[in-house]
Motif scaffolding. Structure first.
Motif, PDB file in Angstrom:
ATOM      1  N   GLY A  73      -3.314   2.827   8.603  1.00  0.00           N
ATOM      2  CA  GLY A  73      -4.011   1.592   7.810  1.00  0.00           C
ATOM      3  C   GLY A  73      -4.429   2.840   6.240  1.00  0.00           C
ATOM      4  O   GLY A  73      -4.621   2.298   5.782  1.00  0.00           O
ATOM      5  N   ASP A  74      -2.990   3.270   6.284  1.00  0.00           N
ATOM      6  CA  ASP A  74      -3.660   4.616   4.977  1.00  0.00           C
ATOM      7  C   ASP A  74      -2.108   4.417   4.181  1.00  0.00           C
ATOM      8  O   ASP A  74      -1.655   4.925   3.170  1.00  0.00           O
ATOM      9  CB  ASP A  74      -3.892   6.247   5.381  1.00  0.00           C
ATOM     10  N   ASN A  75      -1.409   2.912   5.102  1.00  0.00           N
ATOM     11  CA  ASN A  75       0.042   2.916   4.158  1.00  0.00           C
ATOM     12  C   ASN A  75       0.243   1.666   4.059  1.00  0.00           C
ATOM     13  O   ASN A  75      -0.590   1.098   4.528  1.00  0.00           O
ATOM     14  CB  ASN A  75       1.291   3.712   4.889  1.00  0.00           C
ATOM     15  N   LEU A  76       1.759   0.920   3.293  1.00  0.00           N
ATOM     16  CA  LEU A  76       1.491  -0.673   2.313  1.00  0.00           C
ATOM     17  C   LEU A  76       3.515  -0.468   2.854  1.00  0.00           C
ATOM     18  O   LEU A  76       4.055   1.316   2.464  1.00  0.00           O
ATOM     19  CB  LEU A  76       1.524  -1.110   1.559  1.00  0.00           C
TER      20      LEU A  76
ATOM     21  N   LEU B  23      -5.073   1.480  -1.822  1.00  0.00           N
ATOM     22  CA  LEU B  23      -4.258   1.984  -2.577  1.00  0.00           C
ATOM     23  C   LEU B  23      -3.549   0.302  -3.459  1.00  0.00           C
ATOM     24  O   LEU B  23      -3.166   0.684  -4.038  1.00  0.00           O
ATOM     25  CB  LEU B  23      -2.788   2.240  -1.474  1.00  0.00           C
ATOM     26  N   ILE B  24      -3.927  -0.296  -2.914  1.00  0.00           N
ATOM     27  CA  ILE B  24      -3.604  -2.401  -3.679  1.00  0.00           C
ATOM     28  C   ILE B  24      -4.358  -2.141  -5.153  1.00  0.00           C
ATOM     29  O   ILE B  24      -3.845  -2.189  -5.993  1.00  0.00           O
ATOM     30  CB  ILE B  24      -4.017  -3.401  -2.304  1.00  0.00           C
ATOM     31  N   TRP B  25      -5.826  -1.830  -5.094  1.00  0.00           N
ATOM     32  CA  TRP B  25      -6.392  -1.904  -5.878  1.00  0.00           C
ATOM     33  C   TRP B  25      -5.490  -1.214  -7.433  1.00  0.00           C
ATOM     34  O   TRP B  25      -6.317  -0.748  -8.401  1.00  0.00           O
ATOM     35  CB  TRP B  25      -7.873  -1.815  -6.123  1.00  0.00           C
ATOM     36  N   LYS B  26      -5.695   0.345  -6.566  1.00  0.00           N
ATOM     37  CA  LYS B  26      -4.990   1.119  -7.552  1.00  0.00           C
ATOM     38  C   LYS B  26      -4.133   0.967  -8.241  1.00  0.00           C
ATOM     39  O   LYS B  26      -3.828   1.497  -9.493  1.00  0.00           O
ATOM     40  CB  LYS B  26      -4.488   2.510  -6.459  1.00  0.00           C
TER      41      LYS B  26
END
Length: 250
Positions: free
Chosen positions: A150-153, A204-207
């Protein structure tokens, strides 16, 4: 004050370092197997999906062998490189446990997609079954000291670089979707790892981008995923931080 380096923390760090090496060796083994005579069927699958050999190298795609006598192919290869069975189990590469006297390869007869972290180190794998009647079409690594899904893409590090250079950030559903996007010129493509988008992934995406585009499949499941993502994002919306949706035809 800087956090004190405890022997325990140092040990865990060393442990993680050695697990990165294990994962890298596994990725190499899968790549070599894809290129060998055992990888013919997998190469056929990739050719059908228009994933060229150059793209296969770029994404380090591989193949986990899966004949009846090949439950230990990766285990034997890593063992030959001096890796302990415990490390292989901890890295999520073998299935072991109290009720399993001899741990065996988790991934068998699957096209292997390495999942990397923000520093481009292999931390997990997604494997796609080549046979129709397999219980799980896609099988991911379990949670490990390196991998929290859940913490990665998928494709995080290259996409971060691409968006930094001005590419739009596009979130799609799966590995092959990301690869298709990147090869057609959309370098800023990422995908969640086999689950619905999580809050941490959204952060993460919004970063990387203020208004990422979510582009899911046009079928019912894809529409549901889009609604779920909208629900997830609503409480976190701020001026300039939002989501856009590209809905594909059914």
């Amino acid at each position: 004050a800087l956090p004190a380096v405890t022997p325990d923390a140092a040990r865990q760090e060393q442990r993680r370092k050695s697990l990165y090496d294990v994962m890298d060796l596994a990725a190499k083994f899968f790549c070599d197997t894809l290129a060998s005579r055992f990888g013919a069927k997998a190469r056929g699958y990739l050719a059908d999906r228009a994933i060229t050999p150059a793209t296969q190298l770029q994404f380090r795609i591989g193949y986990a062998p899966g004949g009846p006598g090949e439950r230990f192919a990766l285990k034997e290869y890593l063992g030959g490189q001096g890796i302990s069975t415990d490390d292989m189990v901890e890295a999520g590469l073998l299935i072991g446990g109290d009720d399993i006297p001899v741990p065996y390869d988790r991934f068998r007869d699957r096209v292997m997609f390495p999942i990397t972290d923000i520093r481009n180190r292999v931390i997990a794998f997604g494997g796609r079954a080549l046979e129709k009647d397999v219980p799980a079409k896609y099988l991911n690594s379990p949670e490990t000291p390196l991998f929290h899904k859940g913490d990665n893409l998928y494709n995080l590090a290259p996409a971060r670089q691409a968006t930094h250079n001005g590419a739009p950030l596009i979130v799609v559903e799966g590995y092959v979707d990301v690869i298709a996007m990147v090869t057609t010129g959309f370098g800023g493509a990422v995908a969640p790892l086999g689950t619905a988008l999580t809050e941490n992934q959204l952060a993460l995406i919004w970063k990387m981008a203020d208004e990422p585009i979510l582009c899911f499949d046009g079928d019912r499941a894809g529409q549901k995923a889009a609604y779920r993502a909208a629900d997830l994002a609503l409480p976190h919306l701020k001026p300039g931080k939002s989501l856009r949706f590209a809905l594909l035809p059914e």
